[in-house]
Design an enzyme around this catalytic site. Structure first.
Site, PDB file in Angstrom:
ATOM      1  N   HIS A 116      -5.162  -2.977  -3.295  1.00 38.74           N
ATOM      2  CA  HIS A 116      -4.055  -2.330  -4.008  1.00 38.74           C
ATOM      3  C   HIS A 116      -3.576  -1.061  -3.315  1.00 38.74           C
ATOM      4  O   HIS A 116      -2.482  -0.570  -3.601  1.00 38.74           O
ATOM      5  CB  HIS A 116      -4.423  -2.058  -5.474  1.00 38.74           C
ATOM      6  CG  HIS A 116      -5.329  -0.906  -5.702  1.00 38.74           C
ATOM      7  ND1 HIS A 116      -6.675  -1.041  -5.956  1.00 38.74           N
ATOM      8  CD2 HIS A 116      -5.100   0.430  -5.741  1.00 38.74           C
ATOM      9  CE1 HIS A 116      -7.223   0.135  -6.147  1.00 38.74           C
ATOM     10  NE2 HIS A 116      -6.288   1.056  -6.012  1.00 38.74           N
ATOM     11  N   ASP A 146     -10.009  -7.319  -4.540  1.00 39.33           N
ATOM     12  CA  ASP A 146      -9.337  -6.052  -4.235  1.00 39.33           C
ATOM     13  C   ASP A 146      -9.884  -5.426  -2.952  1.00 39.33           C
ATOM     14  O   ASP A 146     -10.056  -4.216  -2.863  1.00 39.33           O
ATOM     15  CB  ASP A 146      -9.484  -5.063  -5.408  1.00 39.33           C
ATOM     16  CG  ASP A 146      -8.490  -3.910  -5.309  1.00 39.33           C
ATOM     17  OD1 ASP A 146      -7.456  -4.068  -4.634  1.00 39.33           O
ATOM     18  OD2 ASP A 146      -8.769  -2.840  -5.891  1.00 39.33           O
ATOM     19  N   SER A 219      -9.266   5.592  -4.346  1.00 37.44           N
ATOM     20  CA  SER A 219      -9.359   4.138  -4.214  1.00 37.44           C
ATOM     21  C   SER A 219      -9.552   3.724  -2.764  1.00 37.44           C
ATOM     22  O   SER A 219      -8.835   4.187  -1.875  1.00 37.44           O
ATOM     23  CB  SER A 219      -8.089   3.478  -4.762  1.00 37.44           C
ATOM     24  OG  SER A 219      -7.998   3.633  -6.144  1.00 37.44           O
TER      25      SER A 219
END
Length: 476
Positions: A116, A146, A219
């Site tokens: 992402h 992911d 992230s």
């Protein structure tokens, strides 16, 4: 002469307190050496995505409060920045930018991050610890876990040490390094608060749950153990405010590296597949199926011609273990099956009609897209059950073919009663009641008439082609 005992006791207490504080300080971990060693291999990742020309003046910002936490960060990053005007008064092509973290896993420039972070990017820039910036090539992505793999040009680059996430223990100290809000190489620490955690829409990742402060920009960054080894990739947070609230989730490094190696070798990820729809076994379902306690994965749907159907798995089976590994929660099963290759054997221990048996199933390859079936119920030959407060009708031949069913009934009307209380709706298809297959509206009425009182009763329902078991009790 006044006694010195009170003063001596006071000083003794101060001395003991000082010793306790010193002992506690010595017991706290020192992260300085770990940070110095690991930081050079942690990178900042920024992306640029070109957006179509369109006016944003006066446009309303979308309401993100209702979004799941996993998607909030992505959409906030993707909102358009102030778009400059062209000399002729129109809008120029806008650019959406995102920011994240990553880490170098090989000295020739392979980098791991989240999918992402780089999704839909037209340009990916990796900034190293020495502030140098390099354009990155996208090697491959796997949205299901992911995970994304990037490649930058370089030699003798600093790399992280990889650990074993299976050996991680709940309560163990862990540390994250990343770029929250763009602040490079920020360090946060905490403990592992749970392992093997499953999240909605993430069937193939047994997440590591921590209380390490993770915020937008973290992230894709690494999660380290106290040995300075990467044990996970920081991926998601649970939040109601948009910021950190004490729950963060990391992809185990063992899962991430398996994905990365497949992406580097084949450009895609292969996973095992049974071809079933499963659901959790709660207390009422356990009672309905004659189980001692809630455990396992209840088979709500078996896809036609899939591996499970060919191996003899049936709707209503409760899977208790696979290849000797127990299925405590239903979410344990996808992790285990996904780790198998096409053609591998899965020995399933199941409960069927209250008896244990073992099935050997040859696992297939997970399709690229989920297989869904849709219902468009229209039927004749109606019947009703006053005990349940529902009217049903036989399925037509066309419906049976579309839904791949041999029998079942479609709900035509729901009145006040148990059916309304458990949320049944017109158009729902009922295939099983009290662990008995329903062949017609007449059979449904007969079975409903004989339902037991004050005991959990199961019902298998298809809604828009998706099957699940629900339970209810008749108190009359």
């Amino acid at each position: 002469m006044p006694s010195l005992k009170p003063y001596l006791s006071f000083f003794a207490a101060l001395l003991m307190l000082g010793q306790v504080v010193t002992a506690q300080a010595e017991a706290l971990p020192d992260f300085t050496g770990l940070v110095e060693q690991a930081s050079p291999a942690v990178v900042n990742i920024s992306t640029t995505q070109k957006l179509p020309d369109r006016s944003v003046a006066g446009s309303q910002m979308p309401d993100l409060d209702g979004l799941p936490p996993a998607f909030r960060e992505f959409f906030e990053r993707s909102l358009p920045r102030n778009a400059p005007k062209s000399p002729r008064g129109g809008d120029r092509q806008r650019e959406a930018q995102s920011l994240g973290s990553g880490f170098i896993i090989s000295d020739d420039g392979y980098v791991l991050t989240n999918n992402h972070v780089i999704a839909d990017a037209d340009e990916i820039i990796v900034r190293l610890a020495d502030r140098s910036e390099l354009k990155a090539k996208l090697v491959g992505t796997d949205p299901r876990t992911d995970v994304a793999v990037l490649k930058i040009d370089g030699k003798n680059l600093p790399t992280v040490k990889l650990g074993d996430s299976d050996k991680l223990k709940v309560g163990e100290w862990v540390l994250a390094i990343g770029s929250p809000f763009g602040f490079d190489h920020s360090v946060t620490k905490g403990i592992v608060s749970a392992k093997g955690r499953s999240l909605p829409n993430d069937s193939y990742v047994p997440f590591i749950q921590t209380d390490v402060a993770i915020n937008p920009g973290n992230s894709g960054g690494p999660l380290f153990n106290m040995a300075g080894e990467v044990v996970g990739i920081n991926s998601q947070i649970f939040t109601r405010s948009g910021g950190f609230m004490g729950l963060s989730f990391a992809i185990p490094i063992d899962v991430a590296m398996d994905v990365a190696n497949q992406l580097k070798k084949d450009g895609k990820v292969s996973r095992g597949w049974l071809g079933v729809v499963i659901q959790e076994v709660n207390k009422d379902l356990a009672e309905s199926f004659g189980l001692d306690k809630p455990a396992g994965a209840l088979v709500a749907q078996v896809l036609d011609n899939g591996p499970a159907a060919k191996g003899g798995l049936k709707v209503g089976d409760v899977i208790l273990s696979m290849n000797g590994q127990p299925i405590v929660m239903s979410a344990d099963l996808p992790h285990l099956v996904g780790g198998l290759k096409d053609g591998a054997k899965a020995n399933l221990e199941v409960i069927r009609d209250g008896k244990r048996q073992t099935l050997s199933i040859t696992v297939g390859a997970l399709p690229d897209e989920d297989q869904d079936v849709a219902a468009s119920p229209k039927a004749a030959d109606e019947s009703s059950s006053d005990r349940l407060g529902v009217s049903v009708a036989d399925l037509t031949a066309e419906q049976k073919k579309t839904l791949e069913l041999q029998g079942g009934v479609v709900i035509k009307d729901v009145q006040d009663g148990p059916a309304a209380l458990i949320g049944l709706q017109p158009g729902d298809v009922i295939t099983h009641l009290n662990n008995q297959a329903i062949g017609s509206a007449k059979e449904f009425a007969q079975i409903a008439k004989g339902l037991p009182k004050n005991r959990s009763v199961s019902m298998r329902v298809l809604r828009q082609g998706r099957a699940s078991f629900i339970t209810f009790k008749l108190a009359e």
